[in-house]
Design a protein around this motif. Structure first.
Motif, mmCIF file in Angstrom:
data_model
loop_
_atom_site.group_PDB
_atom_site.id
_atom_site.type_symbol
_atom_site.label_atom_id
_atom_site.label_comp_id
_atom_site.label_asym_id
_atom_site.label_seq_id
_atom_site.Cartn_x
_atom_site.Cartn_y
_atom_site.Cartn_z
ATOM 1 N N ARG A 177 0.650 -1.271 -0.077
ATOM 2 C CA ARG A 177 0.307 0.015 -0.029
ATOM 3 C C ARG A 177 0.691 1.085 0.137
ATOM 4 O O ARG A 177 2.288 0.979 0.527
ATOM 5 C CB ARG A 177 -0.957 0.012 1.554
ATOM 6 N N ALA A 178 0.602 2.951 -0.626
ATOM 7 C CA ALA A 178 0.937 3.804 -0.450
ATOM 8 C C ALA A 178 -0.164 4.277 0.978
ATOM 9 O O ALA A 178 -1.023 4.739 -0.152
ATOM 10 C CB ALA A 178 0.978 4.483 -1.836
ATOM 11 N N PRO A 179 0.584 4.362 1.952
ATOM 12 C CA PRO A 179 -0.488 5.338 3.149
ATOM 13 C C PRO A 179 -0.790 6.853 3.011
ATOM 14 O O PRO A 179 -0.132 6.870 2.170
ATOM 15 C CB PRO A 179 0.472 4.831 4.389
ATOM 16 N N GLY A 180 -2.075 6.929 4.003
ATOM 17 C CA GLY A 180 -2.427 8.185 3.613
ATOM 18 C C GLY A 180 -2.629 8.782 2.082
ATOM 19 O O GLY A 180 -3.528 8.033 1.589
ATOM 20 N N ASN A 181 -2.492 9.646 2.126
ATOM 21 C CA ASN A 181 -3.091 10.619 0.612
ATOM 22 C C ASN A 181 -1.375 11.026 0.105
ATOM 23 O O ASN A 181 -0.779 11.775 -0.621
ATOM 24 C CB ASN A 181 -3.201 12.117 1.235
ATOM 25 N N ALA A 182 -0.412 9.695 -0.279
ATOM 26 C CA ALA A 182 0.745 9.637 -0.681
ATOM 27 C C ALA A 182 0.681 8.406 -2.296
ATOM 28 O O ALA A 182 0.744 7.417 -2.294
ATOM 29 C CB ALA A 182 1.791 9.095 -0.045
ATOM 30 N N VAL A 217 3.038 7.034 -8.306
ATOM 31 C CA VAL A 217 2.413 9.530 -9.494
ATOM 32 C C VAL A 217 2.995 8.093 -10.730
ATOM 33 O O VAL A 217 3.698 7.013 -10.438
ATOM 34 C CB VAL A 217 4.453 9.648 -9.483
ATOM 35 N N VAL A 218 2.650 8.343 -11.946
ATOM 36 C CA VAL A 218 2.576 7.397 -13.454
ATOM 37 C C VAL A 218 3.099 8.947 -14.206
ATOM 38 O O VAL A 218 2.785 10.224 -14.029
ATOM 39 C CB VAL A 218 1.161 8.038 -14.082
ATOM 40 N N GLY A 219 3.763 8.485 -14.389
ATOM 41 C CA GLY A 219 4.935 9.211 -15.110
ATOM 42 C C GLY A 219 6.199 8.388 -15.589
ATOM 43 O O GLY A 219 6.619 7.271 -15.582
ATOM 44 N N SER A 220 6.812 9.310 -16.664
ATOM 45 C CA SER A 220 8.609 8.739 -17.000
ATOM 46 C C SER A 220 8.796 8.330 -15.702
ATOM 47 O O SER A 220 9.880 8.966 -15.463
ATOM 48 C CB SER A 220 8.727 9.683 -18.360
ATOM 49 N N GLY A 221 9.888 7.011 -15.911
ATOM 50 C CA GLY A 221 10.428 6.576 -15.250
ATOM 51 C C GLY A 221 10.044 5.945 -13.635
ATOM 52 O O GLY A 221 10.008 5.817 -12.402
ATOM 53 N N SER A 259 6.468 4.981 -11.009
ATOM 54 C CA SER A 259 6.041 3.693 -10.982
ATOM 55 C C SER A 259 4.456 3.609 -12.025
ATOM 56 O O SER A 259 3.929 4.990 -11.811
ATOM 57 C CB SER A 259 5.582 3.595 -9.373
ATOM 58 N N ALA A 260 4.002 2.211 -12.214
ATOM 59 C CA ALA A 260 2.761 2.180 -13.160
ATOM 60 C C ALA A 260 1.634 2.698 -11.450
ATOM 61 O O ALA A 260 0.370 3.188 -11.953
ATOM 62 C CB ALA A 260 2.600 0.875 -13.139
ATOM 63 N N GLY A 261 2.015 2.130 -10.089
ATOM 64 C CA GLY A 261 1.022 2.792 -9.315
ATOM 65 C C GLY A 261 0.220 1.827 -9.011
ATOM 66 O O GLY A 261 0.360 0.364 -9.876
ATOM 67 N N LEU A 280 7.303 -1.064 -11.696
ATOM 68 C CA LEU A 280 7.551 -0.199 -13.033
ATOM 69 C C LEU A 280 7.808 -0.941 -14.246
ATOM 70 O O LEU A 280 8.572 -0.479 -15.244
ATOM 71 C CB LEU A 280 9.548 -0.230 -12.542
ATOM 72 N N ALA A 281 6.134 -1.724 -14.565
ATOM 73 C CA ALA A 281 6.091 -1.699 -15.137
ATOM 74 C C ALA A 281 5.761 -0.806 -16.393
ATOM 75 O O ALA A 281 5.276 0.365 -15.879
ATOM 76 C CB ALA A 281 4.444 -2.907 -15.284
ATOM 77 N N HIS A 282 6.038 -0.671 -17.658
ATOM 78 C CA HIS A 282 5.617 -0.103 -18.900
ATOM 79 C C HIS A 282 5.052 -0.797 -20.082
ATOM 80 O O HIS A 282 5.761 -1.751 -20.077
ATOM 81 C CB HIS A 282 5.885 0.987 -18.745
ATOM 82 N N LEU A 283 5.282 0.198 -21.543
ATOM 83 C CA LEU A 283 5.371 -0.144 -22.391
ATOM 84 C C LEU A 283 6.462 -0.269 -23.364
ATOM 85 O O LEU A 283 7.600 0.695 -23.094
ATOM 86 C CB LEU A 283 3.974 0.692 -23.255
#
Lengths: 368, 132
Positions: free
Chosen positions: A80-85, A88-92, A94-96, A251-254
């Motif tokens: 889990r990502a606790p709280g309100n963290a 992030v989805v972006g170059s390099g 995390s996929a979330g 770190l999954a991506h296309l």
């Protein structure tokens, strides 16, 4: 996975009441009152035992626990990502965690060994973003997997099994996956160059590697495939029979499937067995044979390219951890120490890219 | 003139204390961090002993390689200059002396950072065999 409710049609786990019990078990760690379980019957029906935080940084946590219902004990893992963290989805980036949970489902359907997802967290669970999955028995420590005799038989087939699983991942239709960043070699290179620049360190070996990688970058694939992105020894669950599960899909991506084949060959995950390039347990021939048996097509030159990029990438991640310590973001002795491991990737990059040192050169080196 | 224990001896004393006294009494994440801390003291100790000679040699090589007549330029200045020349493509692996310099610097770094790293041990063993 629809609705994010518990996934398995399992009587005990169908109800999310146990997530309230889990909330109350974890709440003290979040500095929150444990006040979810209003219903005494729920509290009696389920118990959380052996709750223990395994790892994680500032934004992501992994917990192990057992869910007890009467005589039944279910070994589980919470990511889990606790709280309100939110992740992030972006170059390099995390996929979330939500995407990661969805990928577990797709991977399982494609025949890739992964833990079954038991529940996807919703805001009303009060546990942050994330999911609960089965805890699979086996070893994840790379050092043990490459050394211990109990894994001797597993090692014989592990590289082949990894190749098979990679090919199955790469054949999952890209149209079916959740939104992920698209990261061919040029994009990854530009991203990590920016990250390296932001650390303001001067490493001539890294500059040489960037030059080689720029000059040799393969064209972006016409049809980007799902890439695991962190497929290496250390993110695998292995038992005496071989590969049990592929973990850490964040770190999954296309992109280019050869990235996964190159990354698992980076020397940093061979744990002192440089003679076995695939994770310290197997050969490239075994990896490639498994990949091809499951319908993949290997391009050995591109695998080598991604091994070089992967080595540089790990070096930049190491200096990034030191940077994060030095900037005050994470005052953690381990982060500080890892900064001094970037030089391991420098010696590996030199070995990959330039002629070996002369004898006179090595003679002068005093190791202690 | 300072008395003994000298800095290297003091670092060894703290590392020994952490390994022999603290580590057996703690577990989990804390034990791991105690080990990391003890290892870090060993790194500081190696750097204290090995860096003066290695950095003097690095400075001399860099001045030579870059043709720098600026005697005030620091190691940091010269390394930035070297990085820039590589990034601009003015220096590459065919530049005389560059690869030797990079090997030298990297072997010296590993001797401090991770003297047991497998690639380092393997290269040193190979060089020894070639020489024999």
């Amino acid at each position: 996975m629809a609705g994010g409710s518990p996934i398995r049609n399992d009587d005990a786990l169908m109800s999310s009441a146990w997530l309230d019990v889990l909330h109350d078990a974890i709440a003290p760690n979040d500095g929150k009152p444990a006040a979810r379980v209003a219903d005494r019957r729920t509290a009696r029906a389920f118990a959380i035992t052996g709750l223990c935080r395994l790892s994680g940084g500032a934004s992501q946590e992994t917990w192990r626990f057992d869910l007890v219902e009467g005589d039944r004990v279910t070994p589980l893992i919470l990511r889990r990502a606790p709280g309100n963290a939110p992740s992030v989805v972006g170059s390099g980036g995390s996929a979330g965690l939500a995407a990661e949970a969805a990928l577990f489902g797709l991977a399982a359907a494609a025949g890739v060994p992964v833990p079954a997802v038991r529940a996807v967290l919703r805001p009303e669970h009060g546990l942050g973003e994330g999911f609960v999955m089965d805890r699979i028995d086996g070893e994840t420590l790379g050092r043990k997997i490459v050394r211990e005799t109990q894994f001797a038989a597993a090692r014989e087939q592990l590289a082949y099994q990894c190749g098979q699983a990679m090919a199955r991942i790469h054949r999952i239709p890209a149209s079916s996956v959740p939104p992920l960043r698209v990261a061919p070699a040029a994009a990854e290179l530009a991203h990590y160059r920016g990250v390296h620049r932001s650390h303001e360190t001067s490493k001539p070996v890294f500059e040489l590697a960037f030059q080689w990688l720029l000059a040799n970058a393969p064209p972006a694939p016409a049809h980007p495939v799902l890439v695991h992105g962190d497929y290496r020894n250390g993110n695998l669950i292995v038992d005496a029979a071989g590969l049990r599960a592929v973990l850490d899909w964040e770190l999954a991506h296309l992109g280019d499937g050869m990235e996964d084949l190159g990354w698992i060959c980076v020397n940093s995950w061979r744990f002192g067995r440089p003679d076995l390039p695939v994770g310290g347990f197997g050969t490239r021939e075994q990896l490639f044979a498994g990949y091809e048996a499951a319908g993949g097509v290997v391009d050995a030159a591109r695998v080598h390219y991604w091994q070089v990029l992967g080595t540089l990438k790990w070096g930049i991640i190491c200096e990034g951890m030191a940077h994060s310590y030095l900037s005050g973001a994470e005052r953690n002795v381990e982060k500080a120490a890892i900064g001094r491991r970037a030089s391991e990737t420098e010696i590996d990059l030199l070995e990959l890219l330039v002629p070996p040192p002369g004898t006179s050169l090595a003679r002068k080196t005093g190791t202690s | 003139m300072y008395d003994r224990p000298d800095p290297v001896e003091q670092l060894a004393a703290v590392a020994e204390f952490l390994r022999d006294q603290v580590m057996p009494r703690v577990d989990g994440q804390l034990a791991f961090h105690v080990r990391v801390a003890a290892n870090m003291l060993d790194t500081v100790s190696r750097q204290t002993r090995l860096a003066p000679e290695a950095e003097a040699a690095e400075l001399a090589r860099l001045r030579n390689l870059l043709g720098s007549g600026d005697n005030k330029a620091t190691l940091d200045d010269l390394n930035r200059e070297l990085c820039e020349r590589i990034a601009l493509g003015r220096f590459d692996i065919d530049t005389p002396g560059l690869c030797d310099h990079l090997w030298r610097v990297t072997l010296d770094k590993l001797a401090v950072d991770q003297p047991r790293y497998d690639t380092l041990l393997r290269l040193l063993a190979a060089a020894k065999t070639k020489e024999a």
